[in-house]
Design a protein around this motif. Structure first.
Motif, PDB file in Angstrom:
ATOM      1  N   SER A  91      39.320 -25.278  -3.810  1.00 49.14           N
ATOM      2  CA  SER A  91      39.633 -25.275  -2.382  1.00 49.14           C
ATOM      3  C   SER A  91      39.352 -23.918  -1.759  1.00 49.14           C
ATOM      4  O   SER A  91      38.688 -23.809  -0.715  1.00 49.14           O
ATOM      5  CB  SER A  91      41.105 -25.648  -2.173  1.00 49.14           C
ATOM      6  N   GLY A  92      39.852 -22.841  -2.398  1.00 44.53           N
ATOM      7  CA  GLY A  92      39.616 -21.501  -1.865  1.00 44.53           C
ATOM      8  C   GLY A  92      38.143 -21.157  -1.805  1.00 44.53           C
ATOM      9  O   GLY A  92      37.659 -20.569  -0.821  1.00 44.53           O
ATOM     10  N   THR A  93      37.414 -21.543  -2.854  1.00 42.31           N
ATOM     11  CA  THR A  93      35.971 -21.255  -2.897  1.00 42.31           C
ATOM     12  C   THR A  93      35.224 -21.975  -1.788  1.00 42.31           C
ATOM     13  O   THR A  93      34.404 -21.385  -1.068  1.00 42.31           O
ATOM     14  CB  THR A  93      35.399 -21.671  -4.269  1.00 42.31           C
TER      15      THR A  93
ATOM     16  N   ASP B 286      35.494 -30.358   2.742  1.00 46.47           N
ATOM     17  CA  ASP B 286      35.532 -30.601   1.295  1.00 46.47           C
ATOM     18  C   ASP B 286      36.594 -29.709   0.647  1.00 46.47           C
ATOM     19  O   ASP B 286      37.364 -30.143  -0.225  1.00 46.47           O
ATOM     20  CB  ASP B 286      34.157 -30.317   0.699  1.00 46.47           C
ATOM     21  N   GLY B 287      36.653 -28.432   1.087  1.00 47.72           N
ATOM     22  CA  GLY B 287      37.653 -27.516   0.544  1.00 47.72           C
ATOM     23  C   GLY B 287      39.073 -27.926   0.905  1.00 47.72           C
ATOM     24  O   GLY B 287      39.990 -27.863   0.073  1.00 47.72           O
ATOM     25  N   ILE B 288      39.266 -28.368   2.154  1.00 43.72           N
ATOM     26  CA  ILE B 288      40.602 -28.824   2.577  1.00 43.72           C
ATOM     27  C   ILE B 288      41.005 -30.070   1.792  1.00 43.72           C
ATOM     28  O   ILE B 288      42.168 -30.242   1.411  1.00 43.72           O
ATOM     29  CB  ILE B 288      40.616 -29.109   4.097  1.00 43.72           C
ATOM     30  N   ASN B 289      40.024 -30.918   1.522  1.00 45.80           N
ATOM     31  CA  ASN B 289      40.294 -32.126   0.735  1.00 45.80           C
ATOM     32  C   ASN B 289      40.767 -31.763  -0.671  1.00 45.80           C
ATOM     33  O   ASN B 289      41.658 -32.401  -1.239  1.00 45.80           O
ATOM     34  CB  ASN B 289      39.028 -32.987   0.665  1.00 45.80           C
TER      35      ASN B 289
ATOM     36  N   MET C 119      28.231 -24.923  -4.944  1.00 46.34           N
ATOM     37  CA  MET C 119      28.676 -26.295  -4.654  1.00 46.34           C
ATOM     38  C   MET C 119      28.301 -27.236  -5.785  1.00 46.34           C
ATOM     39  O   MET C 119      29.055 -28.143  -6.143  1.00 46.34           O
ATOM     40  CB  MET C 119      28.049 -26.773  -3.341  1.00 46.34           C
ATOM     41  N   LEU C 120      27.111 -27.015  -6.373  1.00 43.26           N
ATOM     42  CA  LEU C 120      26.682 -27.851  -7.499  1.00 43.26           C
ATOM     43  C   LEU C 120      27.610 -27.648  -8.694  1.00 43.26           C
ATOM     44  O   LEU C 120      27.981 -28.613  -9.383  1.00 43.26           O
ATOM     45  CB  LEU C 120      25.241 -27.517  -7.883  1.00 43.26           C
ATOM     46  N   LEU C 121      28.000 -26.410  -8.933  1.00 41.53           N
ATOM     47  CA  LEU C 121      28.947 -26.120 -10.014  1.00 41.53           C
ATOM     48  C   LEU C 121      30.288 -26.814  -9.746  1.00 41.53           C
ATOM     49  O   LEU C 121      30.919 -27.350 -10.671  1.00 41.53           O
ATOM     50  CB  LEU C 121      29.148 -24.614 -10.142  1.00 41.53           C
ATOM     51  N   ALA C 122      30.697 -26.833  -8.470  1.00 37.96           N
ATOM     52  CA  ALA C 122      31.956 -27.506  -8.090  1.00 37.96           C
ATOM     53  C   ALA C 122      31.876 -29.005  -8.367  1.00 37.96           C
ATOM     54  O   ALA C 122      32.875 -29.631  -8.766  1.00 37.96           O
ATOM     55  CB  ALA C 122      32.259 -27.254  -6.618  1.00 37.96           C
TER      56      ALA C 122
END
Length: 371
Positions: free
Chosen positions: A25-27, A43-46, A122-125
């Protein structure tokens, strides 16, 4: 699986989810701020709501494993189903919020600034979310935890959202076409559907579901293995949580058995069902079979043929003829589609009484609780 071991595993899985989602989320929120991408920010808030889901799972597990008390003698296990419902609502909320923000950006579009580094992170996430989703859902199935299963589904949906965001970023970088808001809107509908499905599953568990046929057939076969048991009927399984399941059933036994023999077989059946299936048999009722009265067998055959020819009647069982007091007893099960059960019951009673006028006829309408 012991209750304490199950609790530890659910809490451990929940903690892993909290840590992973807080980092993600922080990232993502930071990347969204840098790039100006609403899709990455949402996406981060989700992911932040996913951390909340894991917190709910842990709290629900702790409450569910409290010892039974006077007010809740069957324990608090159903709290897990409520926790699953809360997680499902969080998933639904995340989907609705994402759709609203996506529509806003469609109406008032902004130009994001994507870089290879941002899309690489984002791909790593995505990889992390796929691993987390598979792990959480697998643990949910293994531990029979609705909240973990819902969290696992949510994590996989997040991976899909992040993948779509990456695709939108690549299209914008190489084609100059901004479609991230439309893509985010479409995916938000997928998340909403996942939330609704999870709510339906959790609410069904709270209301109470029909047990799986494979389980009930297996239990009946196990009981039938005991010498003297001629039939198993009216099997009811009540779920008070994943670790507290109560059952009851009727068995058919010969009419010459005494109280000691009946007590012995009831105890043996209860012990075996508990050991093999983890189900506590609260009661085992008795149907007495006429074993020495040939006329009783003829009457049973005749009545069975009569009632089973009637539409909506699924089963007749528990037949017993009391020749001394001139009483015929049996039970009927009708399907749930039947809207006039009482009328059919009365019809069957009249037809049997017309054929056997010297007897009083007592018919009990049982529920169709198992296959």
């Amino acid at each position: 699986m012991e209750i304490e071991s199950r609790q530890r595993q659910i809490i451990k899985t929940g903690i892993i989810g909290i840590i992973a989602n807080l980092i993600l989320s922080g990232t993502k929120v930071g990347l969204g701020f840098i790039s100006g991408s609403i899709a990455i920010t949402m996406d981060g808030i989700n992911n932040l709501t996913d951390s909340l889901s894991s917190v709910v799972t842990i709290i629900g597990t702790l409450i569910a494993n409290r010892k039974p008390d006077k007010k809740h003698p069957m324990g608090h296990g159903r709290i897990e189903y409520i926790a699953g419902m809360v997680v499902a609502v969080i998933v639904l909320y995340a989907g609705v919020a994402a759709s609203i923000e996506s529509i806003k950006k469609i109406i008032n579009p902004t130009k994001p600034s994507y870089t290879n580094m941002i899309l690489g992170i984002m791909l790593l996430a995505v990889v992390v979310k796929i691993f987390l989703g598979n792990y959480t859902q697998k643990k949910g199935i293994e531990l029979n935890s609705d909240s973990l299963k819902a969290s696992g589904v949510d994590a996989k949906m997040d991976a899909v959202i992040s993948t779509a965001t990456i695709i939108a970023g690549l299209i914008y970088m190489f084609r100059g076409v901004g479609i991230e808001s439309w893509l985010a809107l479409g995916i938000s509908f997928v998340v909403i559907k996942a939330g609704v499905d999870s709510i339906m599953e959790a609410s069904s568990n709270i209301v109470g579901e029909r047990p799986e046929r494979e389980l009930t057939d297996s239990i009946k076969r196990t009981i039938m293995e005991f010498e003297g048991v001629e039939g198993v009927y009216d099997l009811i399984i009540n779920n008070y949580g994943p670790e507290m399941v109560i059952g009851s059933a009727h068995i058919e036994i010969p009419d010459y058995w005494n109280a000691g023999m009946i007590d012995d077989i009831e105890r043996k059946i209860a012990d075996r069902i508990l050991n093999e299936y983890g189900i506590l048999m609260a009661a085992i009722g008795i149907y007495s079979i006429n074993t020495t009265d040939d006329m009783a067998q003829e009457i049973k055959h005749s009545i069975t043929k009569m009632v089973m020819s009637r539409e909506h009647i699924l089963q007749m069982h528990g037949f017993h003829l009391d020749s001394e007091n001139k009483v015929i007893n049996f039970d009927l099960i009708m399907d749930f589609d039947c809207v006039n059960k009482e009328e059919i019951l009365e019809e069957m009673k009249i037809r049997v009484m017309e054929k056997y006028r010297d007897y009083e006829v007592r018919i009990t309408l049982d529920l169709d609780t198992t296959d």
